[in-house]
Each structure stands twice: as C-alpha cells, then as structure tokens.
Motif scaffolding. Structure first.
Motif, mmCIF file in Angstrom:
data_model
loop_
_atom_site.group_PDB
_atom_site.id
_atom_site.type_symbol
_atom_site.label_atom_id
_atom_site.label_comp_id
_atom_site.label_asym_id
_atom_site.label_seq_id
_atom_site.Cartn_x
_atom_site.Cartn_y
_atom_site.Cartn_z
ATOM 1 N N GLY A 48 15.159 -69.541 -38.575
ATOM 2 C CA GLY A 48 15.003 -68.610 -39.680
ATOM 3 C C GLY A 48 14.417 -69.296 -40.909
ATOM 4 N N ILE A 131 20.871 -58.697 -39.854
ATOM 5 C CA ILE A 131 21.199 -59.824 -38.990
ATOM 6 C C ILE A 131 20.349 -61.062 -39.315
ATOM 7 C CG2 ILE A 131 21.140 -60.672 -36.604
ATOM 8 C CD1 ILE A 131 23.541 -58.914 -37.231
ATOM 9 N N PRO A 132 19.013 -60.954 -39.444
ATOM 10 C CA PRO A 132 18.239 -62.161 -39.776
ATOM 11 C C PRO A 132 18.651 -62.793 -41.101
ATOM 12 C CG PRO A 132 16.799 -60.407 -38.974
ATOM 13 C CD PRO A 132 18.130 -59.788 -39.212
ATOM 14 N N TYR A 135 21.990 -64.493 -40.672
ATOM 15 C CA TYR A 135 21.820 -65.718 -39.888
ATOM 16 C C TYR A 135 21.309 -66.848 -40.789
ATOM 17 C CZ TYR A 135 19.920 -68.880 -36.326
ATOM 18 O OH TYR A 135 19.624 -69.971 -35.558
ATOM 19 N N MET A 224 28.500 -63.021 -37.757
ATOM 20 C CA MET A 224 27.646 -63.919 -36.993
ATOM 21 C C MET A 224 28.526 -64.859 -36.180
ATOM 22 S SD MET A 224 24.768 -62.747 -37.872
ATOM 23 C CE MET A 224 23.840 -63.853 -36.800
ATOM 24 N N SER A 228 26.301 -71.037 -32.481
ATOM 25 C CA SER A 228 25.237 -70.288 -31.819
ATOM 26 C C SER A 228 24.315 -71.218 -31.039
ATOM 27 C CB SER A 228 24.407 -69.496 -32.850
ATOM 28 O OG SER A 228 25.188 -68.490 -33.446
ATOM 29 N N ARG A 232 20.696 -65.718 -33.917
ATOM 30 C CA ARG A 232 21.088 -64.347 -34.291
ATOM 31 C C ARG A 232 22.100 -63.739 -33.319
ATOM 32 N NH1 ARG A 232 16.041 -65.493 -35.433
ATOM 33 N NH2 ARG A 232 15.307 -64.938 -33.359
ATOM 34 N N LYS A 268 13.802 -55.206 -31.272
ATOM 35 C CA LYS A 268 14.610 -56.295 -30.735
ATOM 36 C C LYS A 268 15.251 -55.851 -29.419
ATOM 37 C CE LYS A 268 15.862 -57.622 -35.468
ATOM 38 N NZ LYS A 268 15.000 -58.791 -35.569
ATOM 39 N N GLU A 293 20.059 -61.447 -28.328
ATOM 40 C CA GLU A 293 18.669 -61.002 -28.211
ATOM 41 C C GLU A 293 18.017 -61.666 -26.998
ATOM 42 O OE1 GLU A 293 16.259 -61.442 -31.673
ATOM 43 O OE2 GLU A 293 17.827 -60.748 -33.038
#
Length: 462
Positions: A48, A131-132, A135, A224, A228, A232, A268, A293
C-alpha cells in the motif's frame, strides 16, 4: 441591528465548527491516520501507500500518539467556552478579544485538516472502500504486520493448489491455544476482555469500522488481520461475544455475502471463510469470519466446483474427485443482485442443508469425539462449501512436524514456513494431507437416503 445579527451568526458558526472539531477529534482517537500521507508517498504492491520520510513527525503525533487530536479537542472546548459565554470566562480579558478568537479558530482548523475524520459506522460498500486505507494505516502505525511470501502452484486432484511459502512466519509470536467456551452440555460464557482481542477498546490501527444494515439486527465490527500474509486480509466480528463453536446465523451469512457483493462491485474478487470448532484451525474463540482477496474469481477449489454440471440445481452436491468429505451448494446466478429479503432464505437454507450433511457425516465415524462438530466454511458469490473436520493438525511423515490446516487449506491455499516444509508437503501430497484432517466422504449414501437416524439435526443447533 445589522452588526448584532452578523455577530450572533458568527458566534453560531464558530460554536458549530468547534463542536464538530471536538467530535471529529474523538473519532480521530480510534481511527488514526495522517490525511496527507499520500503526498510524496510511495505506492507499493503489496504494502500500500508508504508515507514519505518527511511525514514521520505527523505519523508520530497522529497515529502513534493522538497528540494532534487532543490539541484539536482542547481548542474546540476553549472556543465553545468563549462563544457560549460560560460564567467563568466572562470576566477575563480574552473574552472580549476578537484576536484571540481568530487565532484559536485558525489553529483549530489547521489541526483538524491534518487527521482523517470518519464516522466508524458504515455500510458494506463503505467498509470495502475503507479497507485499503485501513491497511495502510495499520502498517504505518505498527499495529499490522505484513509477512512477504511467494506462491508455488502445485497441481493435484485437478486443483491448482497455491502453497504459500512465508519464512518470516517462523518469527511470528506463537498465540496461546484458544479455549472454546460452550461445549455440547455447557453454556457459552464470555471470555475475559483482557484475553479477547476482538472486544473494545479496539486497536485504532486495525479498526475499519462498525458494520450496520437496516435489514440486519446483529451488530458487527470489521478489523484488519493483525498478522497478514495476504494484503488487505480483514475480519468480520460479532460485536457482542459469541463462541467460534457456534454455527453461522442468517445475519452472519447476509452480512458476509453483502461484503462479497460490495467487493465485486469495487472490482475486488474475494471469498470468506469460517473456522468453526476446536478442530477447525481457529485461532480465536470469539466468533469471526475472514476475508481474502484473490486474483481469480475465487479460491482454487472454486474452479473445480464450478466445472460440475448439476442434475438437481438447488440441492447440495459433493466434489467426488476430492478424497475427503465435502458438501457444496450452488447459489442461483441472480443472488448477488437480489434484495436482502430474498437472499436470506437462500443463504440460510443452504447452510442448514449443508450442516445437516456435516452432522450426518460425523455420525458415520464412531471414533469422532463427543460434543459439537468442527467444520470449515468457504463462502463465495457462487458457492458455499462445508467440510467436516476430524483433526486440526497433520503430522508430515518425512519431518515429523505438525502442519496446521484451516479453511484456507480446503480452499486450495496452504501455508508453509520453510523450503523444507514446502518440499515435504509436495512429496506427501495435498490430497493425503487434507484427507488426514477431514473425514471420509459418505455423500452417495446420504443422497441415497440411507443415512443413520439423527436424533438432532442442524436446525436444532440453530
């Protein structure tokens, strides 16, 4: 008279702006983001927006510690006290000073435009759009940890399995084994707040917002995922505590499906999964669904499910090529565009029918432990998959190491931590590994109507 009117109008505007400043700074405590971090920043994929080095001071004063928000709140309260004419300030010289008011309003405005102001209650489409940003916020604040990985494609059983190699996970803190409250004969009790990361106060670096819908009574929070491997990766959590051993309710299914639809509209491709029970690979006892995703229309298993021609649409089926028990339901093609009141019976009936088959499959195994069954749920726009579970881990023959398997494995996406483990998994075979933690398929017997008598069905569990 005209001057008096303009004076009162100015007071009301000043009071309104200051009340909003106090309110926005309050939300800024829970949703910390430097609004201008994109200026001079670098867009990385994955990763990101990475703020420019010059933004470090603002990241410190807004994200790591809400100093700017606190100052904006204090200035807002001071201006309200001046303009509302509190008795304590009427006798002070600054009360009669227009210069003081102008300076305070200037600094208040400057502080407020530095941080992101948001109402945390959102619709599904708003959640997806945030969400972006969330993140990026989590990465910048240090609340979210992203572990880079490489994907290895391994074709087996007609599925292009994605084996994701992530050596950095060897350094990930080991989470304690969760205690799943609420067995077959014991009531569900709420865990202590200090051991449940899904209860307030939420980490502002992970909080996306609260999810609401006029048609859905249950309240949810979207966070979130703290650790991860896929960018995302986010969670849908019941706001009030519910056990991860409990089945998905109609509200859970509706809200999860709404997020998938909103994601599709935003370009998405996503799928949701739910690890139910202590043998399912779940890591937290608080009920939560997870969203990932994908580059394709769904997880690898979805292409195999979509290739099957159904003789009886609207009924559960099994992917017979797979050596483990699996139960699948195909949704009508118009379900994504259907209103909520038409989605609910389809989603709920699909889940209940598949859960009935899971319970029936479990009863064919005389060694299955007593209590609520464990199973994995995979939800896409086209299908719902339920896979009954027998064990949480598989012991790799060549290494003796335990490999934890959750819904992602049955979706066709497995995670390994070393090259040695990767080669061992390929050699042993995904079919053998997944079959060892699942159950033998008895779908043909079930469809033929010769299943064992079941004293309680899935409906009684709901």
């Amino acid at each position: 008279m005209g001057n008096l009117i303009w004076h009162d109008l100015g007071r009301f505007i000043s009071i309104t702006a200051s009340v909003y400043a106090v309110w926005s700074s309050f939300f800024g405590f829970y949703y910390r983001k430097f609004f201008w971090d994109f200026v001079g920043g670098t867009l990385r994929d994955p990763g990101g927006i990475q703020p420019a080095p010059g933004a470090a001071v603002f990241i410190t004063l807004i994200v790591k510690a809400p100093i700017i928000q606190i100052l904006a709140m204090i200035l807002g309260m001071m201006i309200v006290a001046l303009e509302y004419s509190l008795p304590l300030v009427k006798g002070l010289a600054l009360y009669r000073s227009f210069v003081v008011r102008i300076v305070l309003l200037f600094f208040q405005s400057f502080l407020c435009i530095l941080y992101y102001q948001v109402n945390s209650t959102m619709l599904a489409s708003e959640i997806i759009s945030k969400i972006p940003v969330s993140y990026d916020n989590g990465l910048a604040s240090g609340s979210l940890f992203f572990f880079p990985s490489t994907v290895n494609i391994h074709n087996e059983l007609g599925v292009d399995f994605e084996i994701r190699l992530c050596p950095a996970l060897q350094k990930k803190p080991r989470l304690p084994t969760p205690h799943f409250n609420g067995g077959a004969d014991e009531p569900v009790s709420e865990p202590l707040a200090n051991v449940d990361p899904f209860t307030p106060p939420y980490d502002p670096g992970l909080l996306v917002g609260e999810l609401i819908s006029e048609e859905i009574s249950q309240q949810y929070v979207v966070l979130m995922n703290k650790y991860s491997v896929v960018p995302r990766h986010f969670l849908l959590i019941t706001k009030e505590y519910q056990s991860q051993t409990s089945p998905l309710m109609p509200d859970d299914l509706l809200q999860a499906y709404a997020l998938l639809v909103a994601g599709k509209k935003a370009g998405k491709n996503m799928f949701a999964f739910y690890n139910c029970g202590d043998l399912s690979g779940a890591s937290q006892p608080h009920k939560h669904l997870q969203f990932i995703e994908t580059e394709d229309d769904g997880p690898p298993i979805e292409s195999l499910a979509g290739s099957i021609s159904l003789e009886s649409p609207g009924k559960p089926f099994s992917i017979e090529r797979l050596p483990w028990a699996n139960h699948v339901f195909r949704f009508p093609s118009n379900l994504p565009s259907s209103p909520v009141h038409k989605r609910e019976p389809i989603l709920a009936d699909a889940f209940i029918s598949l859960l009935d088959l899971v319970i029936s499959t479990v009863r064919y195994d005389p060694t299955y432990p007593a209590g609520l069954p464990s199973y994995n749920v995979i939800l896409t726009l086209e299908h719902m998959h339920l896979i009954p579970r027998r064990f949480e881990n598989h012991t790799i023959d060549s290494t003796g190491d335990d490999l934890s398997v959750n819904s992602m494995g049955f979706a066709g996406m497995l995670l390994v931590k070393s090259e040695r483990e990767l080669e061992a998994v390929k050699t042993e075979g995904l079919g053998k590994i997944l079959r060892s933690v699942a159950l033998q398929s008895v779908h043909d017997i079930q469809v033929a109507g010769s299943t064992r008598d079941i004293d309680g069905d899935a409906t009684s569990m709901l």
